[in-house]
Write a protein that holds these residues in place. Structure first.
Motif, PDB file in Angstrom:
ATOM      1  N   GLY A 493       0.784  -1.229   0.000  1.00  0.00           N
ATOM      2  CA  GLY A 493       0.000   0.000   0.000  1.00  0.00           C
ATOM      3  C   GLY A 493       0.803   1.258   0.000  1.00  0.00           C
ATOM      4  N   ALA A 494       2.133   1.162  -0.168  1.00  0.00           N
ATOM      5  CA  ALA A 494       2.977   2.365  -0.157  1.00  0.00           C
ATOM      6  C   ALA A 494       2.663   3.242  -1.358  1.00  0.00           C
ATOM      7  N   ASP A 495       2.719   4.535  -1.140  1.00  0.00           N
ATOM      8  CA  ASP A 495       2.492   5.484  -2.225  1.00  0.00           C
ATOM      9  C   ASP A 495       3.651   5.435  -3.214  1.00  0.00           C
ATOM     10  N   GLU A 496       3.343   5.544  -4.503  1.00  0.00           N
ATOM     11  CA  GLU A 496       4.391   5.583  -5.518  1.00  0.00           C
ATOM     12  C   GLU A 496       4.862   7.022  -5.710  1.00  0.00           C
ATOM     13  N   GLN A 497       5.241   7.636  -4.620  1.00  0.00           N
ATOM     14  CA  GLN A 497       5.760   9.002  -4.653  1.00  0.00           C
ATOM     15  C   GLN A 497       6.990   9.089  -3.768  1.00  0.00           C
ATOM     16  N   TRP A 498       7.869   9.998  -4.144  1.00  0.00           N
ATOM     17  CA  TRP A 498       9.046  10.274  -3.342  1.00  0.00           C
ATOM     18  C   TRP A 498       9.068  11.758  -3.036  1.00  0.00           C
ATOM     19  N   VAL A 499       9.668  12.096  -1.922  1.00  0.00           N
ATOM     20  CA  VAL A 499       9.863  13.490  -1.572  1.00  0.00           C
ATOM     21  C   VAL A 499      11.343  13.803  -1.759  1.00  0.00           C
ATOM     22  N   GLN A 500      11.595  14.919  -2.404  1.00  0.00           N
ATOM     23  CA  GLN A 500      12.975  15.296  -2.737  1.00  0.00           C
ATOM     24  C   GLN A 500      13.350  16.587  -2.016  1.00  0.00           C
ATOM     25  N   ILE A 501      14.513  16.547  -1.382  1.00  0.00           N
ATOM     26  CA  ILE A 501      15.086  17.731  -0.730  1.00  0.00           C
ATOM     27  C   ILE A 501      16.311  18.137  -1.543  1.00  0.00           C
ATOM     28  N   THR A 502      16.307  19.372  -2.007  1.00  0.00           N
ATOM     29  CA  THR A 502      17.399  19.861  -2.855  1.00  0.00           C
ATOM     30  C   THR A 502      18.125  20.981  -2.133  1.00  0.00           C
ATOM     31  N   VAL A 503      19.441  20.854  -2.043  1.00  0.00           N
ATOM     32  CA  VAL A 503      20.284  21.894  -1.451  1.00  0.00           C
ATOM     33  C   VAL A 503      21.217  22.380  -2.558  1.00  0.00           C
ATOM     34  N   THR A 504      21.073  23.644  -2.934  1.00  0.00           N
ATOM     35  CA  THR A 504      21.823  24.208  -4.057  1.00  0.00           C
ATOM     36  C   THR A 504      22.613  25.413  -3.580  1.00  0.00           C
ATOM     37  N   ASP A 505      23.854  25.493  -4.023  1.00  0.00           N
ATOM     38  CA  ASP A 505      24.656  26.674  -3.705  1.00  0.00           C
ATOM     39  C   ASP A 505      25.164  27.299  -4.995  1.00  0.00           C
ATOM     40  N   THR A 506      25.654  28.522  -4.873  1.00  0.00           N
ATOM     41  CA  THR A 506      26.205  29.258  -6.017  1.00  0.00           C
ATOM     42  C   THR A 506      27.712  29.377  -5.883  1.00  0.00           C
ATOM     43  N   GLY A 507      28.321  28.327  -5.341  1.00  0.00           N
ATOM     44  CA  GLY A 507      29.745  28.387  -5.041  1.00  0.00           C
ATOM     45  C   GLY A 507      30.627  28.007  -6.211  1.00  0.00           C
ATOM     46  N   ILE A 508      31.846  27.564  -5.866  1.00  0.00           N
ATOM     47  CA  ILE A 508      32.876  27.338  -6.874  1.00  0.00           C
ATOM     48  C   ILE A 508      32.676  26.034  -7.615  1.00  0.00           C
ATOM     49  N   GLY A 509      31.830  25.151  -7.134  1.00  0.00           N
ATOM     50  CA  GLY A 509      31.590  23.889  -7.803  1.00  0.00           C
ATOM     51  C   GLY A 509      32.768  22.938  -7.679  1.00  0.00           C
ATOM     52  N   MET A 510      32.636  21.795  -8.359  1.00  0.00           N
ATOM     53  CA  MET A 510      33.669  20.763  -8.289  1.00  0.00           C
ATOM     54  C   MET A 510      34.048  20.313  -9.692  1.00  0.00           C
ATOM     55  N   PRO A 511      35.337  20.124  -9.944  1.00  0.00           N
ATOM     56  CA  PRO A 511      35.752  19.533 -11.222  1.00  0.00           C
ATOM     57  C   PRO A 511      35.356  18.061 -11.268  1.00  0.00           C
ATOM     58  N   PRO A 512      35.329  17.443 -12.450  1.00  0.00           N
ATOM     59  CA  PRO A 512      34.901  16.037 -12.555  1.00  0.00           C
ATOM     60  C   PRO A 512      35.706  15.088 -11.682  1.00  0.00           C
ATOM     61  N   ALA A 513      37.028  15.332 -11.562  1.00  0.00           N
ATOM     62  CA  ALA A 513      37.847  14.421 -10.762  1.00  0.00           C
ATOM     63  C   ALA A 513      37.437  14.449  -9.298  1.00  0.00           C
ATOM     64  N   VAL A 514      37.110  15.639  -8.779  1.00  0.00           N
ATOM     65  CA  VAL A 514      36.660  15.762  -7.387  1.00  0.00           C
ATOM     66  C   VAL A 514      35.254  15.205  -7.247  1.00  0.00           C
ATOM     67  N   LEU A 515      34.396  15.495  -8.233  1.00  0.00           N
ATOM     68  CA  LEU A 515      33.019  15.020  -8.181  1.00  0.00           C
ATOM     69  C   LEU A 515      32.959  13.498  -8.144  1.00  0.00           C
ATOM     70  N   GLU A 516      33.894  12.859  -8.833  1.00  0.00           N
ATOM     71  CA  GLU A 516      33.934  11.404  -8.887  1.00  0.00           C
ATOM     72  C   GLU A 516      34.155  10.783  -7.501  1.00  0.00           C
ATOM     73  N   ARG A 517      34.916  11.459  -6.663  1.00  0.00           N
ATOM     74  CA  ARG A 517      35.278  10.901  -5.350  1.00  0.00           C
ATOM     75  C   ARG A 517      34.607  11.637  -4.189  1.00  0.00           C
ATOM     76  N   ALA A 518      33.582  12.423  -4.483  1.00  0.00           N
ATOM     77  CA  ALA A 518      33.003  13.288  -3.457  1.00  0.00           C
ATOM     78  C   ALA A 518      32.476  12.515  -2.259  1.00  0.00           C
ATOM     79  N   PHE A 519      31.955  11.285  -2.469  1.00  0.00           N
ATOM     80  CA  PHE A 519      31.360  10.531  -1.368  1.00  0.00           C
ATOM     81  C   PHE A 519      32.342   9.565  -0.722  1.00  0.00           C
ATOM     82  N   ASP A 520      33.581   9.548  -1.207  1.00  0.00           N
ATOM     83  CA  ASP A 520      34.562   8.645  -0.602  1.00  0.00           C
ATOM     84  C   ASP A 520      34.885   9.104   0.824  1.00  0.00           C
TER      85      ASP A 520
END
Length: 590
Positions: A493-520
């Motif tokens: 009976g679970a709803d087929e919906q998800w709730v999304q929380i988005t956190v966005t900044d206007t900072g310097i961002g990350m290059p692809p090499a850093v983005l690849e390992r961001a969660f390590d």
């Protein structure tokens, strides 16, 4: 335990050669369709031109045969009148019986307006129009002079002239009459009306802007359909086919603009064999190629549809391949992080047991060290250091999805709204915090304390990425399940919906090499800190049966999306269950 959805990091490289090769058949097929379409259009164009030339050639052939028979009938009539005139001696002018015979002959020739005989002095002696014909001398007419000056001249077809009796165009067909001694005895004339030919030609199908014309061999226009009053009697000797083609062959076909109206046509011509005249038929290029244009439109539309299908196929293949590459990258990263999580979890567990033993030992030692201040101070400092190590171990356990959670049905918008003051304080004075809470009160089954810790962690990271100033936006919305979420076990009976929380900044961002390992774990570019912040976020979200997506582009900021399944009806009904039941539901989600 079933594997949980991973994370999506959009840092895909250029397409592989394998993907390019997979598109080669579609590209070759598209080129084949274009080539076949072009060949079909070229072939059908040539076929339309050939049919146009053949149609003009056939029509001019029929008209030339008909015109020759018409001229022969007129000539036979003139020969009969001449013979009758020479047979009857001393026939008075305007003899009634002879005029009656002329009228009978005229009735058999619908294309002849009048028959008349001109004496050697230039005056009409017998005429089917008598007595309305004016008594004027015709000795100045070119056809009269031609016979007068050339005794050997046979049938003479004159240029179009205006009749002096009815003021209309006529073409003279004439034969010489000789006296018994061979001297000039006058001429017999048949006046053909160009309008007859124009009306006859008008009944034939030559299409829009087509024409049929009858001209003398030297280029003078006798008749034309559509009628052109200004063109009758005009010489076209400097135009085709008289200028070139007629000199080479008595019949032929060519493409050229008309000298009368400048319309481009396929023109067929044929010179008569028994008379100095030429029949010309012109079919407008536009009418000739009208069927081809309709066929070309069908071919073009068909080709566009096929090319559109191929483009759609290429797009779908490209989308499927990109999705496959993303999923492969996702799986690879999830497997890597799973391996790191198992290692980190095992190490953290063992270190945690060791730290607890040491902390217990210090706790037992403290009473016996009450009189030794320096040693007690050292033990207290060491105990504080062990507490920091314990906190790091807890973050490692969170990354390894082994932290102890207390999930409960949590209204996302309400929880974030109540935590805003702390988030603003964490953002600092130089960074503004914007909220856009639009999930409509949707709830999710998660640990609210860990949710707040996660948001605080993300806001702190965003603040560090904007050393001067900037904006952090925290937004919520209802979304569809992310890719890879179909395998998550959820309560009935679970709803087929998800709730999304988005956190966005206007900072310097990350290059692809850093983005690849961001969660390590232990990976950081700040030069300080443990590098466990995003690892802890990942562990909490995945342990809560959620998903994380990280988008970042160097110089344009970073966006982190936290997605959680919306709470099922059973979850909301059991909102007041004890911690044990809540933990049980959390385990079901994981």
């Amino acid at each position: 335990m079933q594997s949980l959805p991973g994370l999506e990091i959009r840092c895909m490289g250029p397409r592989s050669a394998r993907f390019a090769l997979s598109l080669a058949p579609a590209v070759i097929l598209a080129l084949g369709i274009v080539l076949l379409g072009a060949l079909e259009l070229l072939q059908s164009y040539n076929e339309a031109a050939r049919r146009g030339e053949e149609g003009a050639r056939n029509l001019v052939h029929v008209l030339a045969e008909q015109t020759e028979r018409t001229f022969q009938a007129v000539d036979f009539t003139l020969l009969g009148i001449r013979d009758a005139q020479t047979t009857i001696a001393d026939m008075p002018d305007n003899d009634a019986r002879f005029r009656g015979a002329l009228k009978e002959r005229l009735n058999a020739l619908p294309y002849v307006r009048a028959l008349y005989v001109i004496g050697p002095d230039g005056f009409i002696t017998h005429d089917t129009d008598y007595p309305s014909t004016p008594q004027v001398s015709l000795a100045d007419r070119p056809y009269f002079k031609a016979h007068q000056e050339d005794p050997t001249l046979g049938l003479h077809i004159g240029q179009p002239l205006r009749s002096r009796s009815v003021d209309a165009w006529f073409v003279s067909f004439s034969r010489r009459i000789n006296h018994p001694d061979g001297s000039f005895g006058g001429i017999v004339v048949a006046a053909l009306e160009p309008r007859y030919f124009e009306q006859f030609y008008r009944g034939l199908s030559v299409g829009e802007n087509g024409f049929i014309a009858l001209l003398l061999r030297e280029g003078t226009l006798l008749a034309r359909s559509p009628a052109s009053e200004a063109a009758i009697g005009r010489s076209f000797a400097a135009a085709e086919p008289f200028y070139t083609y007629l000199l080479r062959s008595p019949q032929g076909v060519f493409w050229a603009p008309s000298p009368v109206d400048r319309t481009t046509r396929v023109t067929a011509y044929r010179a008569l064999g028994t008379a100095p005249a030429v029949v010309i038929v012109g079919l407008a290029q536009q009418a000739v190629f009208q069927p081809w244009r309709e066929h070309a439109a069908v071919v073009f539309i068909t080709a566009v549809i096929l090319l559109g299908l191929i483009v759609a196929l290429i797009f779908l293949v490209q989308k499927s391949r990109r999705r496959e590459q993303i999923e492969q990258a996702r799986l690879s990263r999830v497997q890597r992080l799973e391996g790191l999580g198992r290692i980190a979890g095992g190490i953290a567990h063992d270190l945690g047991n060791t730290i607890r033993i040491v902390q217990s030992t210090f706790l037992l030692l403290k009473p016996s060290l009450a009189g030794r201040a320096e040693v007690l101070s050292l033990v207290n400092e060491t105990d504080q250091a062990l507490k920091g190590a314990r906190a790091m171990i807890e973050r490692l356990l969170a990354f390894a999805r082994r932290q102890e959670l207390r999930p409960e049905v949590t209204g996302i918008d309400e929880r974030i709204a109540g935590f805003v003051p702390i988030l603003r304080q964490a953002a600092g004075p130089r960074v503004s915090l914007d909220l856009n809470l639009a999930s409509g009160g949707t709830a999710a089954l998660l640990d609210p304390v860990q949710l707040e810790a996660t948001l605080l962690n993300l806001v702190l990271n965003a603040r560090d990425a904007m050393p001067d100033s900037g904006t952090v936006t925290v937004a919520t919305e209802i979304t569809s399940p992310p890719p890879g979420s179909v395998g998550i076990r959820r309560p009935s009976g679970a709803d087929e919906q998800w709730v999304q929380i988005t956190v966005t900044d206007t900072g310097i961002g990350m290059p692809p090499a850093v983005l690849e390992r961001a969660f390590d774990p232990f990976f950081t570019t700040k030069g300080q800190g443990s590098g466990l912040g995003l690892s802890q976020v990942l562990g909490f979200v995945q342990q809560s049966a959620g998903d994380v997506q990280l988008d970042s582009e160097e110089g344009r900021g970073t966006t982190v999306r936290l997605m959680f399944p919306a709470a099922a009806r059973e979850d909301r009904a059991n909102d007041n269950l004890g911690p044990e039941a809540a933990v049980g539901l959390g385990e079901l989600r994981s």
